[in-house]
Scaffold this motif. Structure first.
Motif, PDB file in Angstrom:
ATOM      1  N   THR A  55     -11.503  -3.946  -2.913  1.00 54.68           N
ATOM      2  CA  THR A  55     -12.217  -2.473  -2.259  1.00 54.68           C
ATOM      3  C   THR A  55     -11.224  -1.492  -2.281  1.00 54.68           C
ATOM      4  O   THR A  55     -11.582  -0.431  -2.023  1.00 54.68           O
ATOM      5  N   GLY A  56      -9.828  -1.815  -2.710  1.00 50.38           N
ATOM      6  CA  GLY A  56      -8.756  -0.890  -2.598  1.00 50.38           C
ATOM      7  C   GLY A  56      -9.245   0.515  -3.548  1.00 50.38           C
ATOM      8  O   GLY A  56      -9.690   0.328  -4.896  1.00 50.38           O
ATOM      9  N   GLU A  57      -9.066   1.539  -3.186  1.00 52.66           N
ATOM     10  CA  GLU A  57      -9.560   2.924  -3.924  1.00 52.66           C
ATOM     11  C   GLU A  57      -8.679   4.032  -3.821  1.00 52.66           C
ATOM     12  O   GLU A  57      -7.993   4.019  -2.398  1.00 52.66           O
TER      13      GLU A  57
ATOM     14  N   ARG B 116      -6.128   0.264  -8.331  1.00 48.38           N
ATOM     15  CA  ARG B 116      -7.034  -0.824  -7.982  1.00 48.38           C
ATOM     16  C   ARG B 116      -6.315  -1.975  -7.200  1.00 48.38           C
ATOM     17  O   ARG B 116      -5.291  -2.223  -7.619  1.00 48.38           O
TER      18      ARG B 116
ATOM     19  N   ASP C 101     -10.754  -7.366   3.088  1.00 45.56           N
ATOM     20  CA  ASP C 101     -10.217  -7.586   1.771  1.00 45.56           C
ATOM     21  C   ASP C 101      -8.813  -7.444   1.706  1.00 45.56           C
ATOM     22  O   ASP C 101      -8.028  -8.655   1.247  1.00 45.56           O
ATOM     23  N   ALA C 102      -8.120  -6.675   2.418  1.00 47.12           N
ATOM     24  CA  ALA C 102      -6.590  -6.652   2.405  1.00 47.12           C
ATOM     25  C   ALA C 102      -6.018  -7.733   3.103  1.00 47.12           C
ATOM     26  O   ALA C 102      -4.985  -8.258   2.757  1.00 47.12           O
TER      27      ALA C 102
ATOM     28  N   MET D 291       0.746  -1.275   0.020  1.00 44.86           N
ATOM     29  CA  MET D 291      -0.006  -0.077  -0.031  1.00 44.86           C
ATOM     30  C   MET D 291       1.063   1.422   0.001  1.00 44.86           C
ATOM     31  O   MET D 291       0.410   2.392  -0.664  1.00 44.86           O
TER      32      MET D 291
ATOM     33  N   TYR E 243     -10.849  -0.190   8.114  1.00 42.43           N
ATOM     34  CA  TYR E 243     -10.095   0.046   6.750  1.00 42.43           C
ATOM     35  C   TYR E 243      -8.510   0.292   7.057  1.00 42.43           C
ATOM     36  O   TYR E 243      -8.288   0.389   8.391  1.00 42.43           O
TER      37      TYR E 243
ATOM     38  N   GLN F 184      -8.210   0.713   1.702  1.00 36.94           N
ATOM     39  CA  GLN F 184      -8.793  -0.621   1.368  1.00 36.94           C
ATOM     40  C   GLN F 184      -9.517  -1.386   2.533  1.00 36.94           C
ATOM     41  O   GLN F 184      -8.789  -1.076   3.659  1.00 36.94           O
ATOM     42  N   GLU F 185     -10.551  -2.104   2.401  1.00 40.55           N
ATOM     43  CA  GLU F 185     -11.250  -2.582   3.511  1.00 40.55           C
ATOM     44  C   GLU F 185     -10.444  -3.821   4.123  1.00 40.55           C
ATOM     45  O   GLU F 185      -9.587  -4.307   3.330  1.00 40.55           O
TER      46      GLU F 185
END
Ligand code: ADP
Length: 557
Positions: free
Chosen positions: A193-195, A189, A263-264, A48, A241, A259-260
């Motif tokens: 959920t990464g943004e 991306r 998800d991460a 990240m 997050y 990112q959530e």
């Protein structure tokens, strides 16, 4: 008491067998899990960080390039030239070629009046003197605004530059296409959920946020991490997050990559499932193995104890037999002495009577005949008694082995005679065949006798089992075999031995006979005796057909 004793052993063995592998197993799993999660966390954070760094640099250089484009225009024209609509028109076309993100281009005099404009809106003549961006550019010389509505009432941001000539100062300003800029920022991306998005120092969105949030809105979670001003910051305290942020535009904009956590760290969940699965399977295997092994160990222990107990009983039996042997020897001696006296007294009476007869003092008469008969009976019975005592004495001496050359040609018939009575009672015919050229073997007669008697008795048991009291056949053969060896074969037509039992018959305590009848020691003792004599003993058998025991002994030297 015994039952409790085994239960205790079982408990101890079972817990040790579970604890011994489970402790390292759990340790390995936990250490592996710890290293996996920490390395997963640090690699996720590092990736990240790298993304926010790369993306920040890319956006930063985009803004710098646009600024450089405008700077080039600013220094290429004078105020009067650039304020000319035709020149401005041409300049904008060149600018658009350089970067399609420019929407419009405007020129302002030092009072903020929009003197020339090329773009889709009607803004010429408008007074920007009191606008925030104009004040800033006049003060600092260059300015990139936040997103604002302006006269056109549409969210946009501008890059403005001031030129200060000796007699005049003026400003050019270009608007950047918000849609294109948003797309540039949103491009990131990561996972599902990464943004990426940009907020200003007040936490107001400068680009749209994919997960929700329009331009110029203020998301609720933004404000918390705006305080810090380091290069790149990772926020993982947030419940849901994982954030990575970096500052852009002289610390006025913050690029956020979010990112959530679920998800991460989705690999973490998979790893947890795998570890739970391994723990359950591994634990089950350990418990099953411990259960199985404990059962085996305790059963073996029980068997060994039972064998020990049986051996003890055998020893007690053997010592009782030895005592009996000693006692009977004593009795035999005690009885032998009076018997000898009776015998000599009887001989004396006989002698005296024949002398008296010769002297004519005893006339032939019926009572004299009867006395002579009685004397004969006494002689006969005394000699029977002394034979019995001789045998008892022989039995008593059996404990000390006495090795000598044994002539099988006479020995085998003698031993066979001992079982002849039992055999005939059970309708078993015995066949003997001892070759004339059978050489003597060297050994203890009583031990050899024990071997043959044991083989005969086993054979007769098997025959009775199979045929009852009719049709039994038992044979013993002996003769020279191979190089100076003698072979003795005992064959019966009894019940036979199954292949799986055949491999066990020489083991101590192996018996198929009911408790109290068989000890399972006979054949193992026989095997030991023959082995000590330097010979071998084997058996072949077919179930329901019969069995043959083969003894091989070296000839006596
Ligand atoms: P025991 O006679 O006390 O059982 P042994 O060691 O003499 O002990 O014999 C072991 C076992 O071998 C017997 O229980 C029997 O099952 C088997 N066996 C020995 N001889 C014969 C035979 N001639 N025929 C069939 N089975 C036999």
């Amino acid at each position: 008491m015994k039952k409790g004793h085994y239960a205790k052993i079982r408990k101890f063995v079972f817990t040790s067998m579970i604890l011994a592998p489970i402790i390292p197993f759990v340790l390995i799993l936990s250490v592996g899990f710890y290293y996996f999660t920490t390395s997963l966390e640090s690699s996720t954070i590092a990736s990240m960080k790298r993304i926010v760094e790369d993306h920040g640099q890319m956006i930063g250089s985009f803004l710098k390039e646009r600024e450089a484009d405008l700077k080039f225009i600013l220094h290429s024209y004078d105020f009067n030239d650039i304020a000319d609509p035709v020149i401005l028109d041409n300049t904008f076309k060149r600018l658009k070629k350089e970067s399609p993100t420019f929407i419009d281009l405007g020129v302002f005099n030092k009072d903020g009046i929009h003197v020339a404009y090329h773009g889709p809106y009607k803004l010429v003549g408008k007074d920007y003197g009191k606008e925030e961006w104009f004040k800033e550019v006049m003060k600092k010389g260059q300015y990139i605004s936040d997103i604002f509505l302006g006269f056109r009432r549409i969210p946009h941001f501008v890059i403005a530059l001031k030129r200060e000539d000796s007699e005049n100062s003026w400003v050019i300003r270009a608007t950047i296409d918000t849609f294109m800029f948003c797309n540039l920022v949103k491009k990131v991306r990561i996972g599902k959920t990464g943004e990426a998005y940009i907020v200003n120092t007040d936490g107001i969105l400068q680009t749209e946020r994919r997960s929700g949030g329009n331009l110029m809105e203020k998301p609720a979670d933004t404000i918390k991490y705006l305080k810090s001003h380091s290069d790149i910051k990772i926020y993982k305290q947030e419940k849901e997050y994982l954030y990575a942020t970096t500052w852009l535009k002289d610390d006025n904009w913050m690029l956020v990559v979010r990112q959530e956590k679920a998800d991460a760290f989705s690999a973490f969940r998979t790893a947890s499932y795998i570890i739970i699965f391994i723990s359950i399977i591994g634990g089950a295997i350990i418990i099953a193995a411990a259960f199985f092994m404990t059962g085996r160990i305790v059963r073996r222990l029980e068997r060994m104890d039972a064998e020990k107990e049986q051996l003890n009983q055998q020893l007690i039996g053997a010592s009782r037999l030895a005592e009996l042997g000693e006692m009977s020897t004593g009795f035999a001696h005690e009885i032998n002495n009076p018997l000898q006296i009776i015998k000599s007294e009887q001989s004396l009476i006989e002698l005296n009577m024949s002398e008296l007869k010769e002297a004519g003092q005893l006339k032939k008469s019926e009572p004299l005949d009867e006395i002579e008969d009685s004397m004969e009976q006494i002689k006969l019975q005394v000699s029977r008694c002394s034979k019995i005592t001789q045998q008892i004495l022989k039995f008593g001496r059996q404990s000390e082995p006495e090795r000598l050359d044994v002539d099988l040609r006479s020995f085998i018939p003698e031993v066979t005679d001992m079982v002849a009575k039992k055999a005939s009672v059970h309708g078993i015919s015995i066949k003997q065949n001892v070759a004339e050229d059978t050489a003597p073997v060297y050994g203890d007669t009583s031990q050899l006798q024990q071997v043959l008697l044991n083989l005969f008795n086993n054979a007769m048991d098997a025959i009775i089992d199979q045929h009852g009291t009719f049709g039994g056949k038992l044979s013993i053969e002996a003769g020279p075999k191979g190089n100076r060896n003698i072979e003795i074969k005992v064959t019966d037509n009894g019940s036979g031995i199954s292949p799986e039992n055949l491999s066990k018959i020489f083991s101590p305590f192996f018996t198929t006979k009911p408790v109290g009848k068989g000890t399972g020691l006979g054949l193992s003792v026989c095997y030991g005796i023959i082995d000590k004599m330097g010979g071998t003993m084997t058996a072949t058998s077919e179930k329901d057909v019969g069995t043959t025991f083969i003894i091989n002994l070296p000839e006596a030297k």
